[in-house]
Design a protein around this motif. Sequence first.
Motif, PDB file in Angstrom:
ATOM      1  N   LEU A 102       0.859  -1.189   0.000  1.00 20.17           N
ATOM      2  CA  LEU A 102       0.000   0.000   0.000  1.00 20.17           C
ATOM      3  C   LEU A 102       0.888   1.229   0.000  1.00 20.17           C
ATOM      4  O   LEU A 102       1.720   1.406   0.906  1.00 20.17           O
ATOM      5  CB  LEU A 102      -0.911  -0.013   1.222  1.00 20.17           C
ATOM      6  CG  LEU A 102      -1.919   1.125   1.371  1.00 20.17           C
ATOM      7  CD1 LEU A 102      -2.803   1.244   0.143  1.00 20.17           C
ATOM      8  CD2 LEU A 102      -2.781   0.913   2.614  1.00 20.17           C
ATOM      9  N   LEU A 103       0.741   2.067  -1.026  1.00 19.53           N
ATOM     10  CA  LEU A 103       1.543   3.278  -1.174  1.00 19.53           C
ATOM     11  C   LEU A 103       0.670   4.487  -0.869  1.00 19.53           C
ATOM     12  O   LEU A 103      -0.477   4.566  -1.339  1.00 19.53           O
ATOM     13  CB  LEU A 103       2.104   3.397  -2.592  1.00 19.53           C
ATOM     14  CG  LEU A 103       3.346   2.588  -2.962  1.00 19.53           C
ATOM     15  CD1 LEU A 103       3.100   1.090  -2.847  1.00 19.53           C
ATOM     16  CD2 LEU A 103       3.804   2.925  -4.384  1.00 19.53           C
ATOM     17  N   PHE A 104       1.211   5.435  -0.111  1.00 12.21           N
ATOM     18  CA  PHE A 104       0.480   6.654   0.233  1.00 12.21           C
ATOM     19  C   PHE A 104       1.153   7.855  -0.414  1.00 12.21           C
ATOM     20  O   PHE A 104       2.371   8.022  -0.338  1.00 12.21           O
ATOM     21  CB  PHE A 104       0.423   6.847   1.751  1.00 12.21           C
ATOM     22  CG  PHE A 104      -0.603   5.987   2.428  1.00 12.21           C
ATOM     23  CD1 PHE A 104      -1.943   6.321   2.386  1.00 12.21           C
ATOM     24  CD2 PHE A 104      -0.224   4.833   3.098  1.00 12.21           C
ATOM     25  CE1 PHE A 104      -2.897   5.533   3.004  1.00 12.21           C
ATOM     26  CE2 PHE A 104      -1.159   4.036   3.712  1.00 12.21           C
ATOM     27  CZ  PHE A 104      -2.500   4.378   3.673  1.00 12.21           C
TER      28      PHE A 104
ATOM     29  N   VAL B  58       3.757  -0.948   3.899  1.00  7.69           N
ATOM     30  CA  VAL B  58       3.213   0.383   3.657  1.00  7.69           C
ATOM     31  C   VAL B  58       4.370   1.297   3.289  1.00  7.69           C
ATOM     32  O   VAL B  58       5.376   1.352   4.011  1.00  7.69           O
ATOM     33  CB  VAL B  58       2.459   0.923   4.882  1.00  7.69           C
ATOM     34  CG1 VAL B  58       2.165   2.409   4.713  1.00  7.69           C
ATOM     35  CG2 VAL B  58       1.168   0.155   5.104  1.00  7.69           C
ATOM     36  N   VAL B  59       4.241   1.988   2.173  1.00 12.00           N
ATOM     37  CA  VAL B  59       5.287   2.896   1.701  1.00 12.00           C
ATOM     38  C   VAL B  59       4.740   4.312   1.712  1.00 12.00           C
ATOM     39  O   VAL B  59       3.739   4.600   1.054  1.00 12.00           O
ATOM     40  CB  VAL B  59       5.767   2.521   0.289  1.00 12.00           C
ATOM     41  CG1 VAL B  59       6.871   3.490  -0.171  1.00 12.00           C
ATOM     42  CG2 VAL B  59       6.282   1.089   0.257  1.00 12.00           C
ATOM     43  N   HIS B  60       5.393   5.184   2.467  1.00 10.83           N
ATOM     44  CA  HIS B  60       5.051   6.605   2.454  1.00 10.83           C
ATOM     45  C   HIS B  60       5.821   7.244   1.295  1.00 10.83           C
ATOM     46  O   HIS B  60       6.943   7.718   1.469  1.00 10.83           O
ATOM     47  CB  HIS B  60       5.438   7.276   3.771  1.00 10.83           C
ATOM     48  CG  HIS B  60       4.761   6.701   4.977  1.00 10.83           C
ATOM     49  ND1 HIS B  60       3.632   7.242   5.529  1.00 10.83           N
ATOM     50  CD2 HIS B  60       5.059   5.612   5.736  1.00 10.83           C
ATOM     51  CE1 HIS B  60       3.261   6.534   6.577  1.00 10.83           C
ATOM     52  NE2 HIS B  60       4.113   5.530   6.721  1.00 10.83           N
ATOM     53  N   VAL B  61       5.226   7.241   0.112  1.00  8.73           N
ATOM     54  CA  VAL B  61       5.892   7.876  -1.032  1.00  8.73           C
ATOM     55  C   VAL B  61       6.090   9.362  -0.753  1.00  8.73           C
ATOM     56  O   VAL B  61       7.133   9.940  -1.078  1.00  8.73           O
ATOM     57  CB  VAL B  61       5.071   7.651  -2.309  1.00  8.73           C
ATOM     58  CG1 VAL B  61       5.735   8.337  -3.496  1.00  8.73           C
ATOM     59  CG2 VAL B  61       4.906   6.162  -2.579  1.00  8.73           C
TER      60      VAL B  61
ATOM     61  N   THR C  18      -0.832  -1.933   7.926  1.00  7.35           N
ATOM     62  CA  THR C  18      -0.103  -3.190   7.957  1.00  7.35           C
ATOM     63  C   THR C  18       0.083  -3.615   9.410  1.00  7.35           C
ATOM     64  O   THR C  18      -0.164  -2.847  10.335  1.00  7.35           O
ATOM     65  CB  THR C  18       1.263  -3.071   7.254  1.00  7.35           C
ATOM     66  OG1 THR C  18       1.879  -4.353   7.166  1.00  7.35           O
ATOM     67  CG2 THR C  18       2.180  -2.123   8.005  1.00  7.35           C
ATOM     68  N   ALA C  19       0.541  -4.850   9.595  1.00  8.03           N
ATOM     69  CA  ALA C  19       0.757  -5.408  10.941  1.00  8.03           C
ATOM     70  C   ALA C  19      -0.509  -5.311  11.785  1.00  8.03           C
ATOM     71  O   ALA C  19      -0.472  -4.966  12.956  1.00  8.03           O
ATOM     72  CB  ALA C  19       1.924  -4.702  11.624  1.00  8.03           C
TER      73      ALA C  19
END
Length: 607
Positions: free
Chosen positions: A256-258, A324-327, A343-344
């Motif tokens: 999941l990218l934000f 989870v990626v904080h773009v 996540t988690a």
Amino acid sequence: MPKARRRSAHRSQRFEDMALPEEVLGVLTEQGLDRAFEIQEAILPDALAGRDVLARAETGSGKTLAFTLAMTSRFRGRKVHRRRPLGVVLVPTRELAVQVVDTIHPFARALGIRAQLVAGGMSIEKQADAVARGVEIIVATPGRLIDLAERGALMLDRVETTVIDEADHMADLGFLPQVRDILAAVPMGTQKMLFSATLDGQVEEIVDAFLVDPVSHETVPVAAAVATMQHHVLAIDPSAKREVTARLAARRGRTLLFTRTQLGAERVARELVEVGIAAAALHGSKQQGLRTNVLAGFRQGAFPVLVATDVAARGLHIDDVTMVVHVDPADDVKEYVHRSGRTARAGAEGTVVTLALPHQVAKTRSVVEGAKVEPGWDEVADAEAPVLVALGGCRPSGEPVEDPAMTKYKGAPRKLDLTRGGRRAGADASRAEERRANEERRASWEEDPASRPGAAPRAAAPAAVEGRDRDEHQFVRPVQDRHRALQLPYGGSDAGRGDVRQPGARGPAGGPAPRRRGRAPVRLSRRHHPRSRHARCRGHGPGGCGPRDGGPGGGSGTGGHDRTGGRAAAGRPGAGLPASQQHRAAPPDLSAPALQRHDLHRAGRRR
């Protein structure tokens, strides 16, 4: 705010040991749930007893299931009236409303009660008809619930339980006035429960005004809500951000990218599709049917990557999101907590990665410190950094894939039209090729700055440009005139519409005359036209000008005047014009035939 009584959470116990109906226990068994989570065990006794509750727990701890069990158990066998529900659940977003309804439905069907979704982006007539037939529980966003109440399709005078999920986010989004209006319409003394990962700010106003002797439950401090995850901060070079994002998205598992903006989410999803990664965007500007379809596909595992704004950061539960990626880095601790909480969840493992550009490193450091986490910091100069391999990143195929957002998934609205707006399925191959070419060109410029267009010195010796075409040279001269605060280019073709040049004039180092693109030719007034009678008698050419005009007088022809009263330079084209127009004037044609033609023209006009 009245002091809330605090009860410590006990050791996890089995659901069958709680005062829950047999039908509810059967559904829990079917879902593989036999033991309550910490927050559920703490809340259920007070919720089943009808007490007002304040609950704060880490995201993904099971708050939604807690109030679902309490409401459905209390409403079993109750008679419901038309347009008068027994329970109302208020949520901030449509996605969360859909998720809560999906959680309630299995238990409601087992107990013979009904739950209805009331949210924007869907037919209000159908929702009004469903409420008119009578439902026990309504899950609503504040705006749509008020719309139904104003139409007379919904009454709140028989509501016995009101739940506000993500209460602090309601206040952050500006829903507090609507929430207050709804709670004011609910009978005082009925049960009210507030659930959120954080309870602060304006939520206290709601508590003071509407809750009676609330019981507060808190499992862990909110700042430590993500302390059990693995956290990483990658300090990246701006030129490497796109490829680093693609490497992380190409890993195995759900990611999941934000992003910070809606356009950013669409752009990142499109770029990932173009390099061979099936990804879809989710944000608030999408049609509700498209948002539901994208979420359904991601939950079903139809595609591995979802790119979302903060609309997906609150309350959404999606199984097996492993990264989870904080773009775009989070702006504050609360945002970081809720994004990372995707996540988690429920004890599972997960990884949180933040991509920080050089100007974002300081703020990112303060945010993660406020969240009470100790991330690993790594410098990433390019996509070949070893830390990306350690995080599971891999190189994408580079071949465009079909856009997953253009596929209809199970659970999407029946009448969803994926072709609305003329959007084509799949990636835009030509645009992808153009983007790759631009990246290669940018990389070559960084390696060899001298190869950039316009990298030549602003001015060169005459010998250096001798024999070359003038259009190859682009010089920029700042104009000091306050009326033209532009950079006038020298060079280029004469075909530009509205070009204005001085015939015979030259630019620096022998370049062509200045021009102005995209504007109509300058028309001088009759007073300052170089062939006007005023020009001949006022010093704009041979013949001189009078002393009152600031010239030497007597026909010397070497002076002129301007409106500032200063002396114009001798011999300069248009020397008698105002300072703001001297650069526009062409050398006047004062030959005898020209003057004769001018006089004849003037005489003809007088006739």
